[in-house]
Enzyme design. Sequence first.
Site, short mmCIF file in Angstrom:
data_model
loop_
_atom_site.label_atom_id
_atom_site.label_comp_id
_atom_site.label_asym_id
_atom_site.label_seq_id
_atom_site.Cartn_x
_atom_site.Cartn_y
_atom_site.Cartn_z
N LYS A 104 0.88 -1.16 0.00
CA LYS A 104 0.00 0.00 0.00
C LYS A 104 0.93 1.21 0.00
CE LYS A 104 -3.29 2.77 2.49
NZ LYS A 104 -3.86 3.15 3.80
N ALA A 191 -9.52 5.92 3.67
CA ALA A 191 -9.35 7.09 4.54
C ALA A 191 -10.62 7.92 4.64
CB ALA A 191 -8.19 7.99 4.09
#
Length: 266
Positions: A104, A191
């Site tokens: 990631k 997020a």
Amino acid sequence: MTTEAQVGGLTIGPVTLASRLIVGTGKYASFDLMREAIEASGAEMVTVAVRRINLDRPQDESLLDHLDRSRVVLLPNTAGCYTAEEAIRTARLGREAGLSDLVKLEVIGDPKTLLPDTEALLQATRVLVKEGFVVMPYTNDDPIVAKKLEEAGAMCVMPLAAPIGSGQGILNPLPLRFILEAVAVPVIVDAGVGTASDAAVAMELGADGVLMNTAIAGAQDPVKMARAMRLAVEAGRLASEAGRIPKRPYASASTPPAGRPGEPRA
């Protein structure tokens, strides 16, 4: 148990997951609580910050000791990196330590907002793809950047819903729709999710998956929130596949007036 919502799974490069929820391992009060929450979430992929692992002291207790790697896929991340060079070096360290070829990729551009530096992100993506990494980049909600990341070889794109850890949910759904139209690789909202309804909305909009950490780890009861997020992602996926009714300005009776032939009653 595989539910109807999970059938078909989420494929990212060489990995296929039954669950479309990816969760983090940070911010928990204890490793035991982390493990319980991951189990309740049903997630099969978990993020691990390379910088949080004592790679030079393998004898010390690590969060890796509390993860069943036969049940979850590790997704090392480059959290805390502010340059392309730093992110590339961190990804290499994770692979050399035997964590994974997956990464990631995070390259932060501002310490206050934690928004990504997209220029550096593209640079790092190109380098790591050439080195054989399966790159999953955290990016802003810009369809132009998303398309460039895909062209650079990213196996998915991970646009933010809102700033990291803010819990504000999807502040602007329109760019997410544009990204979904712009790229062919999976789109994973990353997020800003704060509660289960945020995750459901992301999936209803057509996202392929949702990644979260603070929303679960920071909840008053992380285990319950993890289960709520699991159900929300599944429900949102089903709703997206089912197709919602169009929004109308006026009422539409669910039961038609009596006496109209050929019209079934609700």
